[in-house]
Design an enzyme around this catalytic site. Structure first.
Site, PDB file in Angstrom:
ATOM      1  N   PRO A  10       0.819  -1.217   0.000  1.00  0.00           N
ATOM      2  CA  PRO A  10       0.000   0.000   0.000  1.00  0.00           C
ATOM      3  C   PRO A  10       0.852   1.265   0.000  1.00  0.00           C
ATOM      4  O   PRO A  10       1.678   1.459   0.874  1.00  0.00           O
ATOM      5  CB  PRO A  10      -0.824  -0.114   1.287  1.00  0.00           C
ATOM      6  CG  PRO A  10      -0.121  -1.121   2.130  1.00  0.00           C
ATOM      7  CD  PRO A  10       0.650  -2.010   1.206  1.00  0.00           C
ATOM      8  N   GLU A  11       0.671   2.066  -1.030  1.00  0.00           N
ATOM      9  CA  GLU A  11       1.316   3.371  -1.108  1.00  0.00           C
ATOM     10  C   GLU A  11       0.196   4.407  -1.147  1.00  0.00           C
ATOM     11  O   GLU A  11      -0.951   4.077  -0.882  1.00  0.00           O
ATOM     12  CB  GLU A  11       2.236   3.424  -2.343  1.00  0.00           C
ATOM     13  CG  GLU A  11       3.287   2.304  -2.295  1.00  0.00           C
ATOM     14  CD  GLU A  11       4.260   2.296  -3.461  1.00  0.00           C
ATOM     15  OE1 GLU A  11       4.475   3.358  -4.065  1.00  0.00           O
ATOM     16  OE2 GLU A  11       4.814   1.225  -3.773  1.00  0.00           O
ATOM     17  N   LYS A  60       1.381   7.878   3.969  1.00  0.00           N
ATOM     18  CA  LYS A  60       0.758   6.564   4.087  1.00  0.00           C
ATOM     19  C   LYS A  60       0.077   6.380   5.440  1.00  0.00           C
ATOM     20  O   LYS A  60      -0.364   5.272   5.758  1.00  0.00           O
ATOM     21  CB  LYS A  60       1.806   5.462   3.868  1.00  0.00           C
ATOM     22  CG  LYS A  60       2.508   5.562   2.513  1.00  0.00           C
ATOM     23  CD  LYS A  60       3.715   4.647   2.445  1.00  0.00           C
ATOM     24  CE  LYS A  60       4.602   5.018   1.254  1.00  0.00           C
ATOM     25  NZ  LYS A  60       5.892   4.305   1.287  1.00  0.00           N
ATOM     26  N   ARG A 106      15.796  -3.645  -1.120  1.00  0.00           N
ATOM     27  CA  ARG A 106      14.579  -3.914  -1.867  1.00  0.00           C
ATOM     28  C   ARG A 106      14.928  -3.964  -3.347  1.00  0.00           C
ATOM     29  O   ARG A 106      16.005  -3.562  -3.754  1.00  0.00           O
ATOM     30  CB  ARG A 106      13.504  -2.869  -1.588  1.00  0.00           C
ATOM     31  CG  ARG A 106      14.059  -1.506  -1.299  1.00  0.00           C
ATOM     32  CD  ARG A 106      12.993  -0.483  -1.116  1.00  0.00           C
ATOM     33  NE  ARG A 106      12.355  -0.458   0.181  1.00  0.00           N
ATOM     34  CZ  ARG A 106      12.920  -0.138   1.335  1.00  0.00           C
ATOM     35  NH1 ARG A 106      14.205   0.147   1.379  1.00  0.00           N
ATOM     36  NH2 ARG A 106      12.247  -0.086   2.442  1.00  0.00           N
TER      37      ARG A 106
END
Length: 298
Positions: free
Chosen positions: A2-3, A61, A278
């Site tokens: 979720p961004e 966020k 990442r």
DNA sequence: CCGGACTCCTGGTTGC
DNA sequence: TGCAACCAGGAGTCCG
């Protein structure tokens, strides 16, 4: 993950059900989902029970539901895998439900908000509200005060951001993911915006030309705006149901997760490198580190 | 000020 | 078939 677009869909979906609703009962099934709450779970339950929510807000966020008549709010952060599910009181519970909040809304009646989170990187908390630094009339949870505005925020200051980017001794993807510089961008939309702007993730921000920095900011907005529009149309107003883990808008991605597939622009393969623990997905041809336009500080 | 390493965490997938 | 190892990364902290 979720961004900004996914989080905004949750906020907007929660708004009609939560605004003006009163908390009847709170159940904490997983205390680790209260990592951000200062104090024991009983304190969280006590401060929330009986509270009436004002309209849900968002910064980056983070979502928060202000508690009417108090300078405090319920903070919600989805982390990697968090979901907020709006349900009927008697609906079946998801196996990974961590926190249950039962509400009564003056018009919609009894409702249930389930916080579901596989990996428990997300959390809820009750936090005090403090004036926002750049707009003291606006209240923001103390834990969120350091988070910058997002690029879609009307009060986002382009010049300030671009100046900060030039001043900082860092590289461009690191800067995009730095929530104190610009908020709401995560790994997926960072890779997408960098691809669209043809900028390499490890390009030093100081060597980024002003023009290219402006293009990058515009592409960040384009990527986020497109995802917001898609999220807005696929969203059922009655129930909030965001699956952060599955890549909500994955059908429109050009670079993220597409290693080995052809670049949609030049046809050469998208590559994946590990950066900041990442994956970074990019076209090694379209997105090369530019060594020109280096300026001295000043 | 900056960056790297580390921590939190578990369901689904991969590999032997 | 079974099980262990691996993988995903948002955000905070610590340390050099």
């Amino acid at each position: 993950m979720p961004e900004l677009p996914e989080v905004e869909v949750v906020r907007a979906g929660l708004a009609p059900a939560a605004t003006g609703a009163r908390v009847d009962r709170v159940e904490v099934l997983e205390p680790r989902s209260l990592r951000r709450h200062e104090g024991p779970p009983e304190d969280f339950v006590a401060r929330l029970t009986g509270a009436t929510f004002a309209e849900p807000q968002r910064r980056g966020k983070f979502i928060w539901l202000p508690i009417a008549g108090e300078d405090s709010a319920l903070i919600v952060h989805l982390g990697m895998s968090g979901q907020v599910l709006l349900r009927d009181r008697d609906a079946a519970r998801d196996r990974l439900t961590r926190i249950v909040i039962e509400l009564t809304h003056p018009e919609h009646g009894p409702l249930r908000v389930d916080f579901v989170d596989q990996r428990i990187f997300g959390s809820m908390a009750i936090d005090d509200l403090v004036p926002s630094v750049d707009n003291p009339g606006q209240l923001i949870p103390s834990q969120v005060a350091h988070i910058a505005r997002d690029p879609m925020d009307p009060l986002f200051d382009d010049h300030r951001f671009l100046a900060a980017l030039r001043k900082k001794d860092t590289t461009v993807k690191r800067a995009l993911l730095d929530q104190t510089l610009v908020s709401g961008i995560g790994n997926i939309y960072a890779d997408e915006a960098l691809w669209a702007a043809r900028v390499h993730y490890d390009q030093p921000t100081r060597s980024l030309s002003r023009a290219r920095a402006r293009v990058l900011l515009a592409e960040v907005r384009a990527v986020l705006g497109k995802a917001l529009a898609e999220g807005g149309t696929s969203f059922d107003a009655q129930y909030v149901n965001v699956n952060g883990a599955s890549g909500y808008f994955s059908h429109s991605l050009n670079a993220y997760g597409r290693q080995g597939e052809p670049c949609p622009r030049c046809g050469r393969p998208i590559v994946r490198e590990v950066f900041m623990n990442r994956g970074s997905h990019f076209c090694a041809y379209c997105q090369r580190i530019r060594t020109t336009a280096v300026r001295s500080r000043g």
